[in-house]
Design a protein around this motif. Structure first.
Motif, PDB file in Angstrom:
ATOM      1  N   SER A  60      19.160  10.733 -14.075  1.00  0.00           N
ATOM      2  CA  SER A  60      19.138  11.392 -15.029  1.00  0.00           C
ATOM      3  C   SER A  60      19.338  11.206 -16.403  1.00  0.00           C
ATOM      4  CB  SER A  60      21.164  11.683 -14.365  1.00  0.00           C
ATOM      5  OG  SER A  60      21.598  12.684 -14.002  1.00  0.00           O
ATOM      6  N   VAL A  61      19.322   9.032 -16.138  1.00  0.00           N
ATOM      7  CA  VAL A  61      19.214   8.900 -18.361  1.00  0.00           C
ATOM      8  C   VAL A  61      17.452   8.319 -17.912  1.00  0.00           C
ATOM      9  CG1 VAL A  61      19.219   6.570 -18.672  1.00  0.00           C
ATOM     10  CG2 VAL A  61      20.887   7.664 -17.944  1.00  0.00           C
ATOM     11  N   TYR A  62      16.846   8.732 -17.355  1.00  0.00           N
ATOM     12  CA  TYR A  62      15.500   8.540 -17.121  1.00  0.00           C
ATOM     13  C   TYR A  62      14.936   9.856 -18.032  1.00  0.00           C
ATOM     14  CZ  TYR A  62      14.526   4.172 -14.820  1.00  0.00           C
ATOM     15  OH  TYR A  62      14.314   2.633 -14.355  1.00  0.00           O
ATOM     16  N   SER A  63      15.741  10.658 -17.337  1.00  0.00           N
ATOM     17  CA  SER A  63      15.582  12.069 -17.350  1.00  0.00           C
ATOM     18  C   SER A  63      15.281  12.539 -18.865  1.00  0.00           C
ATOM     19  CB  SER A  63      16.046  13.583 -16.758  1.00  0.00           C
ATOM     20  OG  SER A  63      15.833  14.911 -17.412  1.00  0.00           O
ATOM     21  N   PHE A  64      16.423  12.122 -19.492  1.00  0.00           N
ATOM     22  CA  PHE A  64      16.984  11.880 -21.267  1.00  0.00           C
ATOM     23  C   PHE A  64      16.241  10.926 -21.777  1.00  0.00           C
ATOM     24  CE2 PHE A  64      21.458  12.110 -19.581  1.00  0.00           C
ATOM     25  CZ  PHE A  64      22.032  13.622 -18.925  1.00  0.00           C
ATOM     26  N   ILE A  65      15.842  10.621 -21.552  1.00  0.00           N
ATOM     27  CA  ILE A  65      14.879   9.849 -22.264  1.00  0.00           C
ATOM     28  C   ILE A  65      13.162  10.191 -22.548  1.00  0.00           C
ATOM     29  CG2 ILE A  65      13.389   7.347 -22.458  1.00  0.00           C
ATOM     30  CD1 ILE A  65      15.954   5.792 -20.651  1.00  0.00           C
ATOM     31  N   SER A  66      13.179  10.598 -20.908  1.00  0.00           N
ATOM     32  CA  SER A  66      11.929  11.397 -21.031  1.00  0.00           C
ATOM     33  C   SER A  66      11.960  12.604 -22.401  1.00  0.00           C
ATOM     34  CB  SER A  66      11.457  11.573 -20.050  1.00  0.00           C
ATOM     35  OG  SER A  66      10.271  12.454 -20.115  1.00  0.00           O
ATOM     36  N   ASN A  67      12.721  13.222 -21.794  1.00  0.00           N
ATOM     37  CA  ASN A  67      13.283  14.646 -22.550  1.00  0.00           C
ATOM     38  C   ASN A  67      12.828  14.378 -24.254  1.00  0.00           C
ATOM     39  OD1 ASN A  67      13.135  16.019 -20.239  1.00  0.00           O
ATOM     40  ND2 ASN A  67      15.337  16.382 -20.795  1.00  0.00           N
ATOM     41  N   ILE A  68      14.311  12.932 -25.156  1.00  0.00           N
ATOM     42  CA  ILE A  68      13.773  12.673 -26.472  1.00  0.00           C
ATOM     43  C   ILE A  68      12.832  12.175 -26.701  1.00  0.00           C
ATOM     44  CG2 ILE A  68      14.855  10.520 -27.919  1.00  0.00           C
ATOM     45  CD1 ILE A  68      17.354  10.795 -25.835  1.00  0.00           C
ATOM     46  N   SER A  69      11.917  12.081 -26.018  1.00  0.00           N
ATOM     47  CA  SER A  69      10.186  10.938 -26.396  1.00  0.00           C
ATOM     48  C   SER A  69       9.528  12.166 -26.528  1.00  0.00           C
ATOM     49  CB  SER A  69       9.595  10.434 -24.988  1.00  0.00           C
ATOM     50  OG  SER A  69      10.621   8.995 -25.008  1.00  0.00           O
ATOM     51  N   LYS A 100      10.179  15.210 -27.497  1.00  0.00           N
ATOM     52  CA  LYS A 100      10.929  15.921 -28.890  1.00  0.00           C
ATOM     53  C   LYS A 100      10.362  15.347 -29.894  1.00  0.00           C
ATOM     54  CE  LYS A 100      14.601  18.065 -26.471  1.00  0.00           C
ATOM     55  NZ  LYS A 100      15.452  18.436 -25.856  1.00  0.00           N
ATOM     56  N   CYS A 101      10.323  13.669 -29.716  1.00  0.00           N
ATOM     57  CA  CYS A 101      10.146  12.664 -30.929  1.00  0.00           C
ATOM     58  C   CYS A 101       8.166  12.889 -31.448  1.00  0.00           C
ATOM     59  CB  CYS A 101      10.684  11.587 -30.497  1.00  0.00           C
ATOM     60  SG  CYS A 101      12.129  10.973 -31.311  1.00  0.00           S
ATOM     61  N   THR A 151      13.433  20.188 -37.789  1.00  0.00           N
ATOM     62  CA  THR A 151      14.723  20.420 -37.039  1.00  0.00           C
ATOM     63  C   THR A 151      13.822  20.179 -35.553  1.00  0.00           C
ATOM     64  OG1 THR A 151      15.145  22.129 -38.627  1.00  0.00           O
ATOM     65  CG2 THR A 151      16.027  22.019 -35.808  1.00  0.00           C
ATOM     66  N   ILE A 152      14.813  19.093 -35.056  1.00  0.00           N
ATOM     67  CA  ILE A 152      14.645  18.817 -33.413  1.00  0.00           C
ATOM     68  C   ILE A 152      15.930  19.682 -32.365  1.00  0.00           C
ATOM     69  CG2 ILE A 152      14.108  17.345 -31.482  1.00  0.00           C
ATOM     70  CD1 ILE A 152      13.214  15.356 -34.188  1.00  0.00           C
ATOM     71  N   HIS A 153      15.338  20.050 -31.622  1.00  0.00           N
ATOM     72  CA  HIS A 153      17.169  20.343 -30.581  1.00  0.00           C
ATOM     73  C   HIS A 153      17.211  19.320 -30.003  1.00  0.00           C
ATOM     74  CE1 HIS A 153      16.168  24.385 -32.858  1.00  0.00           C
ATOM     75  NE2 HIS A 153      15.265  23.987 -32.471  1.00  0.00           N
ATOM     76  N   GLU A 160       6.890  15.825 -30.121  1.00  0.00           N
ATOM     77  CA  GLU A 160       5.980  16.622 -30.849  1.00  0.00           C
ATOM     78  C   GLU A 160       6.145  16.863 -32.638  1.00  0.00           C
ATOM     79  OE1 GLU A 160       8.708  19.344 -28.794  1.00  0.00           O
ATOM     80  OE2 GLU A 160       7.437  19.978 -27.323  1.00  0.00           O
ATOM     81  N   GLN A 161       7.308  16.315 -33.228  1.00  0.00           N
ATOM     82  CA  GLN A 161       7.316  15.742 -34.672  1.00  0.00           C
ATOM     83  C   GLN A 161       6.498  14.610 -35.192  1.00  0.00           C
ATOM     84  OE1 GLN A 161       8.826  18.169 -36.112  1.00  0.00           O
ATOM     85  NE2 GLN A 161       9.347  19.469 -34.677  1.00  0.00           N
ATOM     86  N   HIS A 162       6.031  14.172 -34.498  1.00  0.00           N
ATOM     87  CA  HIS A 162       4.968  12.907 -35.018  1.00  0.00           C
ATOM     88  C   HIS A 162       5.855  11.567 -35.270  1.00  0.00           C
ATOM     89  CE1 HIS A 162       1.415  15.412 -34.576  1.00  0.00           C
ATOM     90  NE2 HIS A 162       2.245  16.177 -35.736  1.00  0.00           N
ATOM     91  N   ILE A 163       7.153  11.353 -34.553  1.00  0.00           N
ATOM     92  CA  ILE A 163       8.134  10.335 -34.788  1.00  0.00           C
ATOM     93  C   ILE A 163       7.328   9.341 -33.206  1.00  0.00           C
ATOM     94  CG2 ILE A 163      10.269   9.975 -34.525  1.00  0.00           C
ATOM     95  CD1 ILE A 163      11.041  12.783 -35.906  1.00  0.00           C
ATOM     96  N   GLU A 164       7.982   8.383 -33.439  1.00  0.00           N
ATOM     97  CA  GLU A 164       7.688   7.172 -32.795  1.00  0.00           C
ATOM     98  C   GLU A 164       8.765   7.225 -31.622  1.00  0.00           C
ATOM     99  OE1 GLU A 164       6.607   2.310 -31.889  1.00  0.00           O
ATOM    100  OE2 GLU A 164       6.900   2.876 -33.629  1.00  0.00           O
ATOM    101  N   PRO A 165       8.017   7.644 -30.765  1.00  0.00           N
ATOM    102  CA  PRO A 165       9.887   7.430 -29.170  1.00  0.00           C
ATOM    103  C   PRO A 165      10.224   6.189 -28.802  1.00  0.00           C
ATOM    104  CG  PRO A 165       7.911   8.009 -28.400  1.00  0.00           C
ATOM    105  CD  PRO A 165       7.692   7.847 -29.662  1.00  0.00           C
TER     106      PRO A 165
END
Length: 705
Positions: A38-47, A49-50, A2-4, A52-57
């Protein structure tokens, strides 16, 4: 799994998943209705979280925009994506790490309360109070205080001292910074750090293009993370006021002529004109850029001076150590590149503090000591003493040449994020351990990711990498015995290298096993046999080290001479200094001649410190016993020319490469201490001179040095 993701992060992901091509930051801003920050912040958060699950951001292509790799799209489609993440907790930290985390929060604002730290660090109130008490003690020598008021704790002191201390701690605990920034996204007051770091990443790419300079991956990461903290602090009115960082008008005028200054100015002014007017902020950011460069682009006058200094240091090392380098030009060039950035670190008080390089000093003490003695020309040029860590970084270059073997055949690509020095030392260790393995590189992570195909048969990397067409073996930047043994096994498993006789043993064992058992997994069995049959490697060269006397055991009152410097030439001074050793039959006349001729042939390389010379020659030119003498003059004289004044002349008669090492190391420490050096100059007889040496030795022993 699961990814939040938050609703806004989900919205941005949907844009990237459904996009046919690149999405510029402006296009994303229009579609989402948020600001760029804000968009930069969203992108960083997604990166984060990815990862952390060993998914390419999400990836960003310069001047093109953002996109999601196809593999990431498939992985995200197969995962359960949930809404808002849980509350902020930094995780389990050691006491020292908690103090660094406390320092990070204090660096960012004034409202750091004890209950806040209790909740975030998940420890008791007493633990927090103890941590803060220790932090106050650590900060005291730097004239920085932690003061509490009604709104919380805050740092009080010189802004420059606070930043310098912060730099030191973040370099020591760089892993905490990424953890902190990853967690900061859940704190509204700190979430802007993410967007600031992304803006800095884009800006550094602009700097590289605008100045024709390149930076290591580690330096880019440090710049964007550390300076995002500084920007946050600046926007909260914590500013370097006019002439608090750079007081010399000549230096200021010189810095303003560079491309770096203009780029720094145009970047900082985005956050408010008050940050560049009547402040030193542009100079400060420029200094960070200058210290981190990897290539040879520098100001012409500085470049010329450092070329000369690099050559002088190599010559010093050769003469003191007796080592001849196979590729001296390459060594001088690599050292020049390193010293160019070191010059700015020393000049602007940003010297490295990195625990990793202490291993060089401990495992290769002779290389470290010879380096420490050899670097005087650079310290004279930069007008500053190098820290032990900076000295160890320079020692890496000499260690790489000393350890390196010439035999090369098979092929491995080296990828390293730590800059040229660490990479070269890793390559030297690999050459020593695997003489038949041809090494290419080192290259950075950025260069690796731009490659479509690897020609080498294996990739050895100090950082996690995605696999292209060749397997990747991750190793530490400096390998200990366990690391080398692990690498030996992996290279053997991948058929890159083989231990002596290993293949014959494997075939013989397979025959025996096949005759007496059913083999269910032949490939797995072969891998296992290779791993078992791989021989261990000793990472260190074998030096036969006998007893190493201390400085006080070599220098005695009867080998210390005092003389009038009037009408005294440097040649006569060396003869006077060596006279006690001749009388004791420790050396022959030929050794004195060799010392003088060496200076005539190679210049004043024996000038190792302020008014100090270390005269010596090869053991085979006339040394009977390990010994040392010293001559103190009442005034200084010229050594070859007026640029090299000497008043203390030590004569070292070494019998081999190692027996004198402890005494030489002591001498280096003694001369690097301004207090003890001045005490030596003030002595009037041999016993007073010896007393200074004995007090210094006693201090080193009591402090565990």
């Amino acid at each position: 799994m699961t990814i939040h993701f938050t609703d806004n992060e989900m919205k941005l992901l949907k844009i990237l998943i459904e996009a046919d091509g690149y999405q510029s930051i402006n296009a994303i801003v229009r579609k989402m209705g948020f600001s760029k920050r804000s968009v930069y912040s969203f992108i960083s958060n997604i990166s984060n979280k990815c990862l952390e699950q060993h998914i390419e951001p999400p990836r960003n292509v310069y001047r093109q925009g953002y996109f999601l790799p196809d593999g990431t799209k498939r992985q995200l489609e197969g995962l359960k994506l949930l809404g808002e993440n849980t509350a902020f907790h930094i995780g389990k930290l050691s006491s020292q790490e908690r103090q660094v985390f406390d320092l990070l929060l204090l660096f960012l604002g004034d409202q750091v309360t004890t209950p806040m730290l209790v909740e975030w660090e998940n420890v008791s109130k007493n633990t927090i109070l103890n941590d803060l008490s220790q932090l106050k003690t650590d900060l005291k020598p730097y004239k920085i205080k932690v003061v509490a008021n009604q709104t919380g704790h805050q740092l009080i002191g010189s802004e420059l001292l606070i930043r310098n201390y912060m730099q030191v701690k973040l370099r020591e605990h760089h892993h905490l910074l990424s953890v902190f920034l990853n967690k900061a996204k859940t704190i509204p007051a700190l979430s802007e750090l993410i967007s600031l770091s992304l803006m800095l990443n884009d800006w550094i790419q602009t700097v590289e293009k605008g100045t024709n300079k390149t930076y290591s991956d580690d330096m880019v990461l440090f710049l964007e993370s550390y300076y995002s903290l500084v920007l946050h602090r600046m926007m909260n009115n914590r500013i370097l006021k006019f002439k608090t960082f750079l007081m010399n008008d000549v230096d200021r005028n010189e810095m303003e002529k560079s491309n770096e200054y203009n780029l720094a100015y145009s970047f900082i002014i985005q956050f408010g004109s008050e940050l560049v007017e009547y402040t030193d902020e542009c100079y400060y950011l420029e200094s960070l850029l200058l210290e981190g460069q990897l290539n040879t682009q520098g100001r012409n006058d500085v470049k010329k001076d450092i070329v000369k200094v690099s050559n002088a240091i190599v010559e010093n090392f050769k003469q003191i150590s007796g080592v001849a380098f196979k590729d001296e030009k390459q060594l001088s060039r690599e050292l020049y590149i390193h010293l160019l950035s070191t010059y700015y670190r020393v000049k602007y008080h940003h010297q490295y503090v990195d625990g990793m390089v202490a291993k060089i000093r401990d495992d290769y003490p002779d290389v470290y000591t010879y380096t420490k003695i050899s670097i005087y020309p650079f310290e004279k040029l930069s007008e500053g003493k190098l820290t032990e860590n900076e000295i160890a970084l320079i020692a890496i270059y000499f260690g790489a040449q000393v350890v390196r073997e010439s035999q090369e055949s098979k092929s491995a690509l080296i990828v390293c994020s730590s800059g040229i020095g660490t990479s070269r030392f890793l390559m030297a260790q690999l050459n020593k351990a695997f003489p038949d393995l041809k090494l290419s590189g080192p290259i950075s992570k950025k260069q690796y990711q731009s490659m479509e195909k690897i020609k080498d048969s294996i990739v050895i990397s100090t950082i996690p990498l995605g696999k292209l067409n060749r397997d990747v073996i991750k190793v530490d930047p400096i390998l200990d015995e366990n690391g080398l043994n692990y690498l030996q096994k992996q290279l053997s498993i991948h058929n890159v290298v083989n231990s002596k006789g290993q293949l014959n043993q494997i075939h013989s064992l397979l025959d025996v096993i096949a005759d007496n058992a059913d083999i269910k997994n032949i490939s797995g069995l072969i891998v296992g046999l290779k791993e078992v049959l791989t021989f261990s490697i000793d990472p260190k060269p074998k030096f036969e080290r006998g007893y190493q006397p201390m400085l006080s055991e070599l220098v005695k009152p009867n080998t210390i001479t005092f003389a009038d410097s009037k009408n005294l030439s440097w040649e006569t001074a060396i003869k006077l200094a060596a006279k006690p050793l001749l009388e004791n039959k420790d050396i022959k006349d030929s050794y004195v001649t060799a010392m003088i001729e060496s200076v005539k042939d190679n210049g004043p390389y024996i000038n190792i410190g302020s008014k100090v010379a270390l005269a010596h020659a090869r053991p085979e030119t006339g040394v009977n016993h390990l010994s040392m003498s010293v001559l103190k003059l009442n005034n200084s004289i010229d050594l070859v020319d007026s640029k090299h004044k000497i008043q203390l002349i030590f004569v070292l008669a070494a019998v081999d490469a190692t027996a004198h090492l402890k005494a030489l190391s002591e001498l280096a420490s003694l001369l690097s201490n301004k207090v003890t050096l001045q005490q030596l100059f003030e002595t009037e007889n041999g016993q007073e001179f010896m007393d200074v040496i004995l007090r210094s030795e006693k201090h080193e022993i009591s402090s565990g040095m």
